[in-house]
Design an enzyme around this catalytic site. Structure first.
Site, mmCIF file in Angstrom:
data_model
loop_
_atom_site.group_PDB
_atom_site.id
_atom_site.type_symbol
_atom_site.label_atom_id
_atom_site.label_comp_id
_atom_site.label_asym_id
_atom_site.label_seq_id
_atom_site.Cartn_x
_atom_site.Cartn_y
_atom_site.Cartn_z
ATOM 1 N N ASP A 294 7.485 -6.039 -9.140
ATOM 2 C CA ASP A 294 8.004 -5.657 -7.827
ATOM 3 C C ASP A 294 7.461 -4.281 -7.483
ATOM 4 O O ASP A 294 7.066 -3.503 -8.354
ATOM 5 C CB ASP A 294 9.536 -5.635 -7.842
ATOM 6 C CG ASP A 294 10.152 -5.342 -6.474
ATOM 7 O OD1 ASP A 294 9.535 -5.719 -5.459
ATOM 8 O OD2 ASP A 294 11.230 -4.731 -6.419
ATOM 9 N N HIS A 295 7.439 -3.987 -6.194
ATOM 10 C CA HIS A 295 7.052 -2.659 -5.731
ATOM 11 C C HIS A 295 8.273 -1.732 -5.757
ATOM 12 O O HIS A 295 9.269 -1.993 -5.075
ATOM 13 C CB HIS A 295 6.520 -2.726 -4.300
ATOM 14 C CG HIS A 295 5.133 -3.272 -4.196
ATOM 15 N ND1 HIS A 295 4.740 -4.135 -3.189
ATOM 16 C CD2 HIS A 295 4.032 -3.079 -4.976
ATOM 17 C CE1 HIS A 295 3.459 -4.436 -3.346
ATOM 18 N NE2 HIS A 295 3.015 -3.817 -4.432
ATOM 19 N N PHE A 469 11.384 -4.699 -1.999
ATOM 20 C CA PHE A 469 11.729 -6.116 -1.810
ATOM 21 C C PHE A 469 10.518 -7.050 -1.878
ATOM 22 O O PHE A 469 10.343 -7.923 -1.038
ATOM 23 C CB PHE A 469 12.495 -6.318 -0.497
ATOM 24 C CG PHE A 469 13.502 -5.246 -0.192
ATOM 25 C CD1 PHE A 469 14.383 -4.809 -1.183
ATOM 26 C CD2 PHE A 469 13.574 -4.661 1.051
ATOM 27 C CE1 PHE A 469 15.324 -3.818 -0.923
ATOM 28 C CE2 PHE A 469 14.504 -3.664 1.330
ATOM 29 C CZ PHE A 469 15.383 -3.243 0.337
ATOM 30 N N HIS A 470 9.713 -6.896 -2.919
ATOM 31 C CA HIS A 470 8.515 -7.724 -3.090
ATOM 32 C C HIS A 470 8.440 -8.337 -4.486
ATOM 33 O O HIS A 470 7.397 -8.250 -5.152
ATOM 34 C CB HIS A 470 7.254 -6.890 -2.832
ATOM 35 C CG HIS A 470 7.139 -6.334 -1.460
ATOM 36 N ND1 HIS A 470 6.368 -5.221 -1.152
ATOM 37 C CD2 HIS A 470 7.697 -6.734 -0.282
ATOM 38 C CE1 HIS A 470 6.463 -4.966 0.131
ATOM 39 N NE2 HIS A 470 7.266 -5.861 0.687
ATOM 40 N N PRO A 471 9.479 -9.000 -4.996
ATOM 41 C CA PRO A 471 9.383 -9.606 -6.328
ATOM 42 C C PRO A 471 8.410 -10.784 -6.325
ATOM 43 O O PRO A 471 8.397 -11.596 -5.401
ATOM 44 C CB PRO A 471 10.814 -10.068 -6.618
ATOM 45 C CG PRO A 471 11.423 -10.279 -5.258
ATOM 46 C CD PRO A 471 10.802 -9.233 -4.374
#
Length: 563
Positions: A294-295, A469-471
């Site tokens: 994630d980021h 919010f980039h899993p």
């Protein structure tokens, strides 16, 4: 228990699932069932761009996940909002349209994923898009996804872009062109002041097709197998247990959290984990749920010297009314564009070959994302590392599909990730000191002047770092040991089962993940239809070279890319 039969059953109506369902049902040859656990996307705040401030904590449309306590973030649990409605996270996200770097996809291909290099995926980005300001070899003009520029200029964003120029970072109008590096205004998945989710782009025009059935409030509990062949799914809808049979394939598009969860619940995953929950093992696949990435972002906030921020707009009744009237009459203003206006991609570490950090610049400040704005004039520079080397895992904790799995992204587990984040904070502060931006700054609200050394900056990141919010990555494709899928997205060890969403990414892309997820849905549809046999699949070689009949599904040739 009710039972129905279709050619294809798709689980999850998110960014990829809607694109896949729209394309699979296009020519009418196959019956398609699309299952979505959440409700229909009827809430007005889903469709007004700034509405994600309302849906960010709304359990009706948001799964509201939390990670496990993070050992490198002071044992904090990090909030992970995920979409729970038609369109999935594309219905509640910040609308930013970014594809990533060409090198990201070339790296995917190097890991044993033939057909996923930049030259292979760019045509699908182009086909999916109608861009309302950009053209040329990198952009589409007839795709279902509407992509629009931020036409209104803001003096704070202009100062931010000017500050980047002083640091040698060029101004750009296109983060999705020949080179990503630069500073400018983001493009958004919107049209005329309205959000364009994947549901609006792909499902809305497809809902009248007799071969497409869309079921909402339908929570899938497991994939059904006969031997190692997937033959359907069980789902619960309005208190009833239902079964949907698939004569051809089941495709999971439930996202990086729930696709691996569903595989594990269905007997595909690490055997020891499955047996510990009493789940019969269909395929011992140790990689299911691993490779979670994630980021991580950190938000630097500044007090503004002029009352020109969104904070100021929201403090005044008249200015709030003006914002509403501007949207209602002209479809312009903050309601039409959301919070994240400016973007920047740059190199924080000197040896970085391509940009390794991303900024989201917003004319608002609050203690948390989508939180109550501060009473003072404020703005935010959110900085994230683009390609983290830390890896985590996702594992079920119960046989009950309504119980969230244990999500451990393992943020900041490597020294490299810590170094990039520290360097990124220093870039933000360098921007703040420039001639362009410094006149707008009264002071640094967070982290504050007391944080100066690398150790102090790292402690600030540990205390305040959060997800952007980039899993991704939990069902990764490839030929490496532990890869869950092959390059055609077929689940290894079983038959008639694929995954098509952000979980397939072997490595996180350098940017926001919505556009890549939609691309995955587009490309998955072509692979599935090609594998289905003769007919439409015979057209693919011509379409992929651009030499076939031109039209809605034509895939453009790939332009040269320069780093």
């Amino acid at each position: 228990m009710t039972e129905r039969t279709y050619d294809y059953v798709i689980v999850g109506a998110g960014s990829a699932g809607c694109a896949l369902a729209g394309r699979l049902s296009e020519d009418g040859r196959y019956s398609v069932l699309l299952l979505e656990a959440g409700p229909a996307d009827k809430n007005i705040w889903i469709h007004i761009p700034i509405g994600y401030g309302k849906t960010m904590f709304d359990a009706r449309y948001n799964w509201q996940f939390y990670t496990e306590a993070q050992p490198h973030l002071n044992q904090r649990k990090v909030y992970w909002p995920r979409g729970r409605t038609l369109g999935g996270s594309s219905s509640i996200n910040g609308l930013v349209y970014v594809r990533g770097q060409a090198e990201d996809y070339d790296h995917w291909a190097s890991l044993g994923n033939a057909g996923w290099a930049w030259k292979d995926v760019l045509p699908y980005f182009i086909r999916s898009e109608t861009n309302h300001s950009l053209g040329g070899p990198y952009h589409g003009k007839s795709g279902p996804l509407q992509v629009s520029p931020i036409r209104e200029r803001h003096e704070l964003v202009e100062a931010f872009i000017g500050a980047a120029g002083e640091l040698g970072i060029p101004r750009t109008d296109d983060f999705n062109g020949a080179s990503q590096e630069g500073a400018g205004y983001y493009q958004l998945t919107s049209r005329n002041g309205w959000r364009c989710s994947s549901a609006k782009a792909y499902l809305k025009p497809a809902r009248s097709r007799p071969n497409l059935v869309v079921e909402t409030d339908a929570h899938t509990s497991r994939v059904l197998f006969e031997g190692t062949a997937a033959v359907g799914v069980n789902f619960r809808q309005h208190g009833r247990e239902c079964t949907a049979r698939a004569t051809r394939e089941v495709i999971l598009c439930a996202g990086a959290i729930q696709s691996p969860q569903l595989l594990q619940l269905s007997g595909v995953g690490p055997a020891a984990l499955l047996r510990s929950h009493g789940i019969p093992v269909v395929a011992d696949s140790a990689g299911v749920g691993e490779n979670l990435q994630d980021h991580l972002q950190v938000r630097l906030m500044f007090k503004c010297a002029r009352p020109i921020t969104t904070n100021d707009d929201l403090q005044s009744l008249w200015r709030r009314m003006k914002i509403g009237l501007k949207w209602m009459l002209f479809r312009k203003g903050p309601l039409a564009i959301g919070i994240q206006l400016g973007g920047l991609f740059a190199r924080a570490l000197k040896d970085a070959g391509t940009p390794d950090i991303q900024f989201h610049f917003g004319t608002i400040s609050a203690d948390s994302t989508a939180g109550k704005p501060h009473a003072f004039s404020g703005f935010t520079m959110s900085m994230c590392q683009l390609r983290p080397t830390s890896r985590g895992s996702l594992r079920i904790t119960s046989r009950d599909p309504s119980v969230p799995p244990a999500m451990n992204p393992n943020y900041l587990a490597t020294g490299h990730d810590q170094s990039v984040m520290i360097a990124g904070v220093k870039v933000a502060r360098a921007l703040a000191r420039t001639r362009s931006l410094s006149p707008y700054i009264l002071g640094e609200h967070l982290p504050g002047t007391g944080v100066q050394t690398d150790e102090e900056i790292l402690e600030f990141i540990r205390a305040y770092g959060s997800s952007i919010f980039h899993p991704v990555g939990t069902c990764r494709m490839g030929s490496e040991a532990g890869a869950v899928l092959d390059e055609r997205l077929r689940v290894r060890g079983v038959r008639r089962l694929r995954v098509a969403d952000a979980s397939i990414m072997p490595r996180l892309v350098s940017g926001n993940t919505n556009a890549p997820a939609i691309m995955i849905g587009e490309k998955a549809a072509d692979m599935i239809l090609e594998d289905a046999g003769p007919g439409r699949g015979d057209l693919l070689p011509a379409l992929l070279t651009g030499s076939g009949a031109q039209g809605e599904r034509a895939v453009a040739p790939v332009p040269a890319v320069h780093a």
